[in-house]
Scaffold this motif. Sequence first.
Motif, PDB file in Angstrom:
ATOM      1  N   GLN A   1       6.170   8.109 -69.623  1.00  0.00           N
ATOM      2  CA  GLN A   1       6.112   8.841 -68.369  1.00  0.00           C
ATOM      3  C   GLN A   1       5.309  10.010 -68.663  1.00  0.00           C
ATOM      4  N   ASN A   2       5.242  10.529 -69.976  1.00  0.00           N
ATOM      5  CA  ASN A   2       4.104  11.608 -70.542  1.00  0.00           C
ATOM      6  C   ASN A   2       2.776  11.351 -70.557  1.00  0.00           C
ATOM      7  N   GLU A   3       2.285  10.117 -70.263  1.00  0.00           N
ATOM      8  CA  GLU A   3       1.041   9.780 -70.753  1.00  0.00           C
ATOM      9  C   GLU A   3       0.091  10.148 -69.412  1.00  0.00           C
ATOM     10  N   SER A   4      -1.248  10.528 -70.176  1.00  0.00           N
ATOM     11  CA  SER A   4      -1.978  11.137 -69.013  1.00  0.00           C
ATOM     12  C   SER A   4      -2.770  10.371 -67.881  1.00  0.00           C
ATOM     13  N   THR A   5      -2.636   8.950 -68.245  1.00  0.00           N
ATOM     14  CA  THR A   5      -3.187   7.888 -67.560  1.00  0.00           C
ATOM     15  C   THR A   5      -1.986   7.048 -67.263  1.00  0.00           C
ATOM     16  N   VAL A   6      -2.192   6.104 -66.314  1.00  0.00           N
ATOM     17  CA  VAL A   6      -0.995   5.264 -65.736  1.00  0.00           C
ATOM     18  C   VAL A   6      -1.066   3.939 -66.724  1.00  0.00           C
ATOM     19  N   VAL A   7      -0.236   3.560 -67.232  1.00  0.00           N
ATOM     20  CA  VAL A   7      -0.294   2.365 -68.100  1.00  0.00           C
ATOM     21  C   VAL A   7       0.080   1.219 -67.021  1.00  0.00           C
ATOM     22  N   PRO A   8      -0.756   0.101 -66.822  1.00  0.00           N
ATOM     23  CA  PRO A   8      -0.515  -1.098 -65.966  1.00  0.00           C
ATOM     24  C   PRO A   8       0.712  -1.723 -66.099  1.00  0.00           C
ATOM     25  N   VAL A   9       1.497  -1.977 -65.023  1.00  0.00           N
ATOM     26  CA  VAL A   9       2.828  -2.617 -64.935  1.00  0.00           C
ATOM     27  C   VAL A   9       3.013  -3.715 -65.912  1.00  0.00           C
ATOM     28  N   GLU A  10       1.769  -4.648 -65.710  1.00  0.00           N
ATOM     29  CA  GLU A  10       1.887  -5.712 -66.595  1.00  0.00           C
ATOM     30  C   GLU A  10       2.197  -5.277 -68.212  1.00  0.00           C
ATOM     31  N   VAL A  11       1.340  -4.418 -68.559  1.00  0.00           N
ATOM     32  CA  VAL A  11       1.432  -3.996 -69.974  1.00  0.00           C
ATOM     33  C   VAL A  11       2.989  -3.427 -70.219  1.00  0.00           C
ATOM     34  N   LYS A  12       3.667  -2.726 -69.430  1.00  0.00           N
ATOM     35  CA  LYS A  12       5.103  -2.105 -69.560  1.00  0.00           C
ATOM     36  C   LYS A  12       5.808  -3.313 -69.546  1.00  0.00           C
ATOM     37  N   ALA A  13       5.750  -4.223 -68.897  1.00  0.00           N
ATOM     38  CA  ALA A  13       6.683  -5.518 -68.788  1.00  0.00           C
ATOM     39  C   ALA A  13       6.720  -6.273 -70.243  1.00  0.00           C
ATOM     40  N   GLU A  14       5.122  -6.292 -70.575  1.00  0.00           N
ATOM     41  CA  GLU A  14       5.225  -6.791 -72.025  1.00  0.00           C
ATOM     42  C   GLU A  14       5.781  -6.058 -73.287  1.00  0.00           C
ATOM     43  N   PHE A  15       5.456  -4.704 -73.087  1.00  0.00           N
ATOM     44  CA  PHE A  15       5.854  -3.752 -74.029  1.00  0.00           C
ATOM     45  C   PHE A  15       7.526  -3.825 -74.125  1.00  0.00           C
ATOM     46  N   LEU A  16       8.332  -4.150 -73.074  1.00  0.00           N
ATOM     47  CA  LEU A  16       9.676  -4.213 -73.170  1.00  0.00           C
ATOM     48  C   LEU A  16       9.949  -5.474 -73.442  1.00  0.00           C
ATOM     49  N   GLN A  17       9.228  -6.525 -73.119  1.00  0.00           N
ATOM     50  CA  GLN A  17       9.395  -7.790 -73.887  1.00  0.00           C
ATOM     51  C   GLN A  17       9.408  -7.843 -75.267  1.00  0.00           C
ATOM     52  N   ARG A  18       8.437  -7.124 -75.941  1.00  0.00           N
ATOM     53  CA  ARG A  18       8.243  -7.074 -77.216  1.00  0.00           C
ATOM     54  C   ARG A  18       9.124  -6.235 -78.083  1.00  0.00           C
ATOM     55  N   LEU A  19       9.767  -5.260 -77.342  1.00  0.00           N
ATOM     56  CA  LEU A  19      10.549  -4.487 -77.864  1.00  0.00           C
ATOM     57  C   LEU A  19      12.136  -5.341 -77.983  1.00  0.00           C
ATOM     58  N   ALA A  20      12.068  -6.147 -77.040  1.00  0.00           N
ATOM     59  CA  ALA A  20      13.438  -6.991 -76.979  1.00  0.00           C
ATOM     60  C   ALA A  20      13.297  -7.670 -78.334  1.00  0.00           C
ATOM     61  N   ARG A  21      12.399  -8.093 -78.556  1.00  0.00           N
ATOM     62  CA  ARG A  21      12.148  -9.078 -79.740  1.00  0.00           C
ATOM     63  C   ARG A  21      12.455  -8.455 -81.196  1.00  0.00           C
ATOM     64  N   THR A  22      12.499  -7.267 -81.108  1.00  0.00           N
ATOM     65  CA  THR A  22      12.664  -6.312 -82.592  1.00  0.00           C
ATOM     66  C   THR A  22      14.125  -6.250 -82.771  1.00  0.00           C
ATOM     67  N   GLY A  23      15.117  -6.709 -81.843  1.00  0.00           N
ATOM     68  CA  GLY A  23      16.384  -6.300 -82.263  1.00  0.00           C
ATOM     69  C   GLY A  23      17.148  -5.113 -81.615  1.00  0.00           C
ATOM     70  N   LEU A  24      16.346  -4.486 -80.822  1.00  0.00           N
ATOM     71  CA  LEU A  24      16.978  -3.275 -80.133  1.00  0.00           C
ATOM     72  C   LEU A  24      17.809  -3.797 -78.917  1.00  0.00           C
ATOM     73  N   ARG A  25      18.785  -3.234 -78.807  1.00  0.00           N
ATOM     74  CA  ARG A  25      19.982  -3.511 -77.933  1.00  0.00           C
ATOM     75  C   ARG A  25      19.899  -2.796 -76.487  1.00  0.00           C
ATOM     76  N   VAL A  26      19.248  -1.410 -76.534  1.00  0.00           N
ATOM     77  CA  VAL A  26      19.197  -0.732 -75.323  1.00  0.00           C
ATOM     78  C   VAL A  26      17.625  -0.498 -75.119  1.00  0.00           C
ATOM     79  N   LEU A  27      17.265  -0.896 -73.952  1.00  0.00           N
ATOM     80  CA  LEU A  27      15.899  -0.269 -73.660  1.00  0.00           C
ATOM     81  C   LEU A  27      15.722   0.187 -72.296  1.00  0.00           C
ATOM     82  N   GLU A  28      15.765   1.511 -72.326  1.00  0.00           N
ATOM     83  CA  GLU A  28      15.634   2.188 -71.196  1.00  0.00           C
ATOM     84  C   GLU A  28      14.298   2.043 -70.338  1.00  0.00           C
TER      85      GLU A  28
END
Length: 305
Positions: free
Chosen positions: A24-51
Amino acid sequence: MVVRDPTLPDHVTIYEVGARDGLQNESTVVPVEVKAEFLQRLARTGLRVLEATSFVHPRWVPQLADAADLLRRMVRVDGIDYPVLVPNERGLDRALAAGVRHIAIFASATETFAKRNLNRTLDEQFDMFAPVVGRALARGLRVRGYVSMCFGDPWEGAVAPHQVAEVGRRLVEMGCHQLSLGDTIGTGTPGHVNAVLDACVAGGVPIRQLAVHFHDTYGQALANTLAALRHGVTTVDASAGGLGGCPYAESATGNLATEDLVWMLDGLGIRHGVDLDALVATSTWMAHHLGRPSPSRVVRALGGP
Protein backbone atom coordinates in the motif's frame (compact mmCIF):
# COMPACT_ATOMS: atom_id res chain seq x y z
CA MET A 1 24.45 -21.38 16.13
CA VAL A 2 21.24 -21.83 18.08
CA VAL A 3 21.18 -20.67 21.69
CA ARG A 4 17.83 -21.31 23.32
CA ASP A 5 16.62 -18.86 25.96
CA PRO A 6 14.10 -20.68 28.18
CA THR A 7 12.48 -17.37 29.16
CA LEU A 8 11.29 -16.81 25.58
CA PRO A 9 8.23 -18.39 23.89
CA ASP A 10 8.65 -21.80 22.26
CA HIS A 11 6.68 -20.73 19.19
CA VAL A 12 5.92 -17.42 17.47
CA THR A 13 3.21 -16.75 14.90
CA ILE A 14 4.42 -14.45 12.14
CA TYR A 15 1.59 -12.25 10.89
CA GLU A 16 2.73 -11.44 7.35
CA VAL A 17 1.61 -7.99 6.19
CA GLY A 18 3.68 -7.52 3.04
CA ALA A 19 0.85 -7.89 0.55
CA ARG A 20 -1.25 -5.25 2.32
CA ASP A 21 0.80 -2.94 4.51
CA GLY A 22 3.86 -3.42 2.34
CA LEU A 23 2.37 -2.78 -1.08
CA GLN A 24 0.00 0.00 0.00
CA ASN A 25 2.98 2.30 0.44
CA GLU A 26 4.44 1.78 -3.02
CA SER A 27 4.59 4.85 -5.25
CA THR A 28 3.37 2.79 -8.20
CA VAL A 29 0.49 0.32 -8.39
CA VAL A 30 1.61 -3.31 -8.51
CA PRO A 31 -0.44 -5.31 -11.07
CA VAL A 32 -3.08 -7.51 -9.51
CA GLU A 33 -1.66 -10.66 -11.07
CA VAL A 34 1.70 -9.94 -9.42
CA LYS A 35 -0.01 -9.49 -6.06
CA ALA A 36 -1.83 -12.79 -6.48
CA GLU A 37 1.40 -14.59 -7.28
CA PHE A 38 3.14 -12.86 -4.37
CA LEU A 39 0.54 -14.30 -1.99
CA GLN A 40 0.86 -17.73 -3.58
CA ARG A 41 4.64 -17.67 -3.20
CA LEU A 42 4.35 -16.50 0.41
CA ALA A 43 1.97 -19.39 1.10
CA ARG A 44 4.67 -21.82 -0.04
CA THR A 45 7.15 -20.52 2.54
CA GLY A 46 5.26 -21.90 5.53
CA LEU A 47 3.69 -18.64 6.66
CA ARG A 48 0.22 -19.29 8.05
CA VAL A 49 -1.21 -15.75 8.23
CA LEU A 50 -1.12 -13.61 5.09
CA GLU A 51 -2.91 -10.28 5.29
CA ALA A 52 -4.11 -10.04 1.71
CA THR A 53 -5.41 -6.54 1.07
CA SER A 54 -7.59 -3.70 2.31
CA PHE A 55 -11.05 -2.41 1.45
CA VAL A 56 -10.08 1.19 2.16
CA HIS A 57 -11.56 3.65 -0.35
CA PRO A 58 -9.37 3.75 -3.49
CA ARG A 59 -9.07 7.52 -3.23
CA TRP A 60 -7.06 7.12 -0.02
CA VAL A 61 -5.04 4.02 -0.93
CA PRO A 62 -5.10 3.65 -4.73
CA GLN A 63 -2.49 0.89 -4.57
CA LEU A 64 -5.15 -1.44 -3.15
CA ALA A 65 -8.08 -0.41 -5.33
CA ASP A 66 -8.05 -3.90 -6.84
CA ALA A 67 -8.91 -5.63 -3.53
CA ALA A 68 -12.04 -7.42 -4.77
CA ASP A 69 -10.32 -8.50 -7.98
CA LEU A 70 -7.33 -9.81 -6.04
CA LEU A 71 -9.52 -11.91 -3.76
CA ARG A 72 -11.23 -13.43 -6.79
CA ARG A 73 -7.91 -14.25 -8.45
CA MET A 74 -5.83 -15.50 -5.54
CA VAL A 75 -5.51 -19.21 -4.84
CA ARG A 76 -6.32 -19.87 -1.20
CA VAL A 77 -4.31 -22.61 0.48
CA ASP A 78 -5.91 -24.75 3.18
CA GLY A 79 -4.62 -23.95 6.64
CA ILE A 80 -3.68 -20.37 5.80
CA ASP A 81 -5.58 -17.36 7.13
CA TYR A 82 -6.09 -14.44 4.73
CA PRO A 83 -7.34 -11.45 6.77
CA VAL A 84 -8.21 -8.13 5.14
CA LEU A 85 -8.32 -4.62 6.56
CA VAL A 86 -11.69 -2.85 6.60
CA PRO A 87 -12.10 0.80 7.68
CA ASN A 88 -15.87 1.06 8.05
CA GLU A 89 -19.20 -0.62 7.27
CA ARG A 90 -18.83 -0.07 3.52
CA GLY A 91 -15.53 -1.89 3.66
CA LEU A 92 -17.12 -4.67 5.68
CA ASP A 93 -19.89 -5.04 3.08
CA ARG A 94 -17.25 -5.53 0.38
CA ALA A 95 -15.32 -7.99 2.53
CA LEU A 96 -18.43 -10.05 3.26
CA ALA A 97 -19.32 -10.11 -0.44
CA ALA A 98 -15.82 -11.47 -1.12
CA GLY A 99 -16.24 -14.31 1.38
CA VAL A 100 -13.67 -13.02 3.86
CA ARG A 101 -13.59 -14.79 7.25
CA HIS A 102 -11.12 -12.61 9.16
CA ILE A 103 -10.97 -8.82 9.20
CA ALA A 104 -8.90 -6.13 10.87
CA ILE A 105 -9.84 -2.60 11.89
CA PHE A 106 -7.37 0.24 12.23
CA ALA A 107 -7.60 2.52 15.27
CA SER A 108 -5.41 5.36 16.51
CA ALA A 109 -3.88 5.88 19.92
CA THR A 110 -3.72 9.65 19.36
CA GLU A 111 -6.21 12.42 18.69
CA THR A 112 -4.33 13.98 15.77
CA PHE A 113 -3.80 10.78 13.84
CA ALA A 114 -7.43 9.75 14.38
CA LYS A 115 -8.51 13.03 12.79
CA ARG A 116 -6.02 12.81 9.92
CA ASN A 117 -6.46 9.11 9.17
CA LEU A 118 -10.08 8.45 10.12
CA ASN A 119 -11.63 11.94 10.11
CA ARG A 120 -12.82 11.20 13.65
CA THR A 121 -11.83 12.25 17.13
CA LEU A 122 -10.18 9.70 19.39
CA ASP A 123 -13.55 8.89 20.99
CA GLU A 124 -15.57 9.08 17.76
CA GLN A 125 -13.49 6.35 16.13
CA PHE A 126 -15.11 3.78 18.43
CA ASP A 127 -18.56 4.79 17.22
CA MET A 128 -17.37 4.00 13.70
CA PHE A 129 -15.87 0.64 14.68
CA ALA A 130 -18.73 -0.64 16.87
CA PRO A 131 -21.15 -1.57 14.05
CA VAL A 132 -18.31 -3.04 11.98
CA VAL A 133 -17.17 -5.31 14.80
CA GLY A 134 -20.71 -6.17 15.87
CA ARG A 135 -21.81 -7.19 12.38
CA ALA A 136 -18.59 -9.10 11.74
CA LEU A 137 -18.91 -11.09 14.96
CA ALA A 138 -22.56 -11.82 14.21
CA ARG A 139 -21.46 -13.35 10.90
CA GLY A 140 -18.82 -15.49 12.61
CA LEU A 141 -15.79 -13.48 11.52
CA ARG A 142 -12.69 -12.95 13.61
CA VAL A 143 -11.73 -9.32 14.19
CA ARG A 144 -8.24 -8.00 14.82
CA GLY A 145 -7.65 -4.47 16.09
CA TYR A 146 -4.65 -2.45 14.96
CA VAL A 147 -3.65 0.45 17.18
CA SER A 148 -1.39 2.93 15.41
CA MET A 149 0.95 5.55 16.92
CA CYS A 150 1.46 3.51 20.09
CA PHE A 151 5.01 4.72 20.66
CA GLY A 152 5.11 8.15 19.07
CA ASP A 153 3.13 10.50 16.86
CA PRO A 154 4.73 12.92 14.35
CA TRP A 155 2.37 15.70 15.43
CA GLU A 156 1.96 15.00 19.15
CA GLY A 157 5.32 13.48 20.04
CA ALA A 158 5.60 10.79 22.71
CA VAL A 159 2.43 8.84 23.49
CA ALA A 160 1.60 7.92 27.08
CA PRO A 161 1.38 4.14 27.61
CA HIS A 162 -1.88 4.46 29.54
CA GLN A 163 -3.45 6.15 26.52
CA VAL A 164 -2.51 3.19 24.32
CA ALA A 165 -3.86 0.81 26.95
CA GLU A 166 -7.20 2.60 27.10
CA VAL A 167 -7.69 2.43 23.32
CA GLY A 168 -6.72 -1.24 23.37
CA ARG A 169 -9.06 -2.05 26.23
CA ARG A 170 -12.01 -0.52 24.42
CA LEU A 171 -11.26 -2.50 21.27
CA VAL A 172 -11.01 -5.78 23.19
CA GLU A 173 -14.24 -5.06 25.04
CA MET A 174 -15.83 -4.37 21.66
CA GLY A 175 -14.90 -7.89 20.55
CA CYS A 176 -11.45 -7.80 18.93
CA HIS A 177 -9.70 -11.12 19.52
CA GLN A 178 -6.23 -9.61 19.12
CA LEU A 179 -4.57 -6.19 19.31
CA SER A 180 -1.58 -5.30 17.17
CA LEU A 181 0.36 -2.44 18.78
CA GLY A 182 1.96 -0.38 16.04
CA ASP A 183 5.14 1.68 16.22
CA THR A 184 3.96 3.58 13.15
CA ILE A 185 6.91 5.97 12.88
CA GLY A 186 9.50 3.65 14.41
CA THR A 187 10.48 5.74 17.43
CA GLY A 188 10.01 3.06 20.08
CA THR A 189 12.84 1.53 22.09
CA PRO A 190 12.86 -1.64 24.23
CA GLY A 191 12.14 0.09 27.52
CA HIS A 192 9.22 1.91 25.93
CA VAL A 193 7.92 -1.40 24.60
CA ASN A 194 8.00 -2.83 28.11
CA ALA A 195 6.10 0.18 29.45
CA VAL A 196 3.37 -0.06 26.82
CA LEU A 197 2.92 -3.80 27.28
CA ASP A 198 2.82 -3.39 31.07
CA ALA A 199 0.17 -0.69 30.71
CA CYS A 200 -1.96 -2.82 28.41
CA VAL A 201 -1.85 -5.83 30.73
CA ALA A 202 -2.58 -3.64 33.76
CA GLY A 203 -5.47 -2.15 31.80
CA GLY A 204 -7.09 -5.54 31.35
CA VAL A 205 -5.73 -6.85 28.03
CA PRO A 206 -4.05 -10.26 28.49
CA ILE A 207 -0.59 -10.63 26.96
CA ARG A 208 -1.90 -13.54 24.85
CA GLN A 209 -4.14 -11.07 22.98
CA LEU A 210 -1.31 -8.68 22.15
CA ALA A 211 0.75 -8.60 18.98
CA VAL A 212 3.44 -6.12 17.95
CA HIS A 213 4.01 -4.25 14.69
CA PHE A 214 7.35 -2.44 14.50
CA HIS A 215 8.82 -0.13 11.89
CA ASP A 216 12.58 0.15 11.52
CA THR A 217 12.93 3.91 11.06
CA TYR A 218 15.63 4.15 13.74
CA GLY A 219 16.88 0.58 13.49
CA GLN A 220 15.01 -0.59 16.59
CA ALA A 221 12.53 -3.10 15.16
CA LEU A 222 14.39 -6.30 16.08
CA ALA A 223 15.43 -5.02 19.51
CA ASN A 224 11.84 -4.02 20.20
CA THR A 225 10.61 -7.40 19.01
CA LEU A 226 12.97 -9.20 21.39
CA ALA A 227 11.69 -7.04 24.24
CA ALA A 228 8.12 -8.01 23.35
CA LEU A 229 9.04 -11.70 23.21
CA ARG A 230 10.59 -11.47 26.66
CA HIS A 231 7.28 -10.03 27.81
CA GLY A 232 5.42 -13.08 26.49
CA VAL A 233 4.11 -11.77 23.17
CA THR A 234 3.81 -14.62 20.66
CA THR A 235 2.48 -12.88 17.52
CA VAL A 236 4.76 -10.56 15.55
CA ASP A 237 3.79 -8.62 12.44
CA ALA A 238 6.40 -8.51 9.70
CA SER A 239 6.63 -7.75 6.00
CA ALA A 240 8.46 -9.88 3.45
CA GLY A 241 11.53 -8.02 2.27
CA GLY A 242 10.84 -5.15 4.65
CA LEU A 243 8.22 -3.64 2.36
CA GLY A 244 5.98 -0.89 3.59
CA GLY A 245 5.66 2.19 5.70
CA CYS A 246 2.63 4.33 6.35
CA PRO A 247 0.95 6.53 3.70
CA TYR A 248 -0.23 8.89 6.46
CA ALA A 249 3.12 9.26 8.25
CA GLU A 250 5.84 10.51 5.94
CA SER A 251 8.69 9.79 8.33
CA ALA A 252 7.86 6.08 8.60
CA THR A 253 10.14 3.66 6.80
CA GLY A 254 9.63 -0.01 6.17
CA ASN A 255 8.18 -2.64 8.42
CA LEU A 256 10.30 -5.18 10.20
CA ALA A 257 11.50 -7.52 7.45
CA THR A 258 10.13 -11.04 7.84
CA GLU A 259 13.50 -12.52 6.85
CA ASP A 260 15.32 -10.55 9.54
CA LEU A 261 12.76 -11.73 12.10
CA VAL A 262 13.09 -15.36 11.00
CA TRP A 263 16.90 -15.19 11.24
CA MET A 264 16.65 -13.94 14.83
CA LEU A 265 14.02 -16.52 15.79
CA ASP A 266 16.14 -19.30 14.30
CA GLY A 267 19.12 -18.20 16.38
CA LEU A 268 16.98 -18.22 19.50
CA GLY A 269 15.56 -21.67 18.77
CA ILE A 270 12.00 -20.36 18.53
CA ARG A 271 9.73 -22.31 16.19
CA HIS A 272 7.86 -20.39 13.46
CA GLY A 273 7.37 -22.80 10.57
CA VAL A 274 8.88 -20.64 7.83
CA ASP A 275 11.41 -21.77 5.21
CA LEU A 276 13.91 -18.90 5.13
CA ASP A 277 15.37 -19.78 1.72
CA ALA A 278 11.92 -19.86 0.13
CA LEU A 279 11.06 -16.55 1.78
CA VAL A 280 14.26 -14.89 0.57
CA ALA A 281 13.55 -16.14 -2.96
CA THR A 282 10.03 -14.67 -2.79
CA SER A 283 11.26 -11.28 -1.60
CA THR A 284 13.97 -11.27 -4.26
CA TRP A 285 11.29 -11.96 -6.87
CA MET A 286 9.13 -9.10 -5.58
CA ALA A 287 12.11 -6.73 -5.43
CA HIS A 288 12.64 -7.44 -9.12
CA HIS A 289 9.03 -6.50 -9.88
CA LEU A 290 9.39 -3.31 -7.85
CA GLY A 291 12.63 -2.42 -9.58
CA ARG A 292 14.73 -1.86 -6.49
CA PRO A 293 16.78 -3.84 -3.95
CA SER A 294 15.08 -5.33 -0.92
CA PRO A 295 15.82 -3.36 2.26
CA SER A 296 15.99 -6.60 4.26
CA ARG A 297 19.54 -7.20 5.45
CA VAL A 298 19.04 -10.96 5.47
CA VAL A 299 17.77 -10.92 1.87
CA ARG A 300 20.88 -9.01 0.85
CA ALA A 301 23.21 -11.21 2.88
CA LEU A 302 21.83 -14.38 1.34
CA GLY A 303 22.33 -13.19 -2.19
CA GLY A 304 19.17 -11.29 -3.13
CA PRO A 305 19.25 -7.93 -4.91
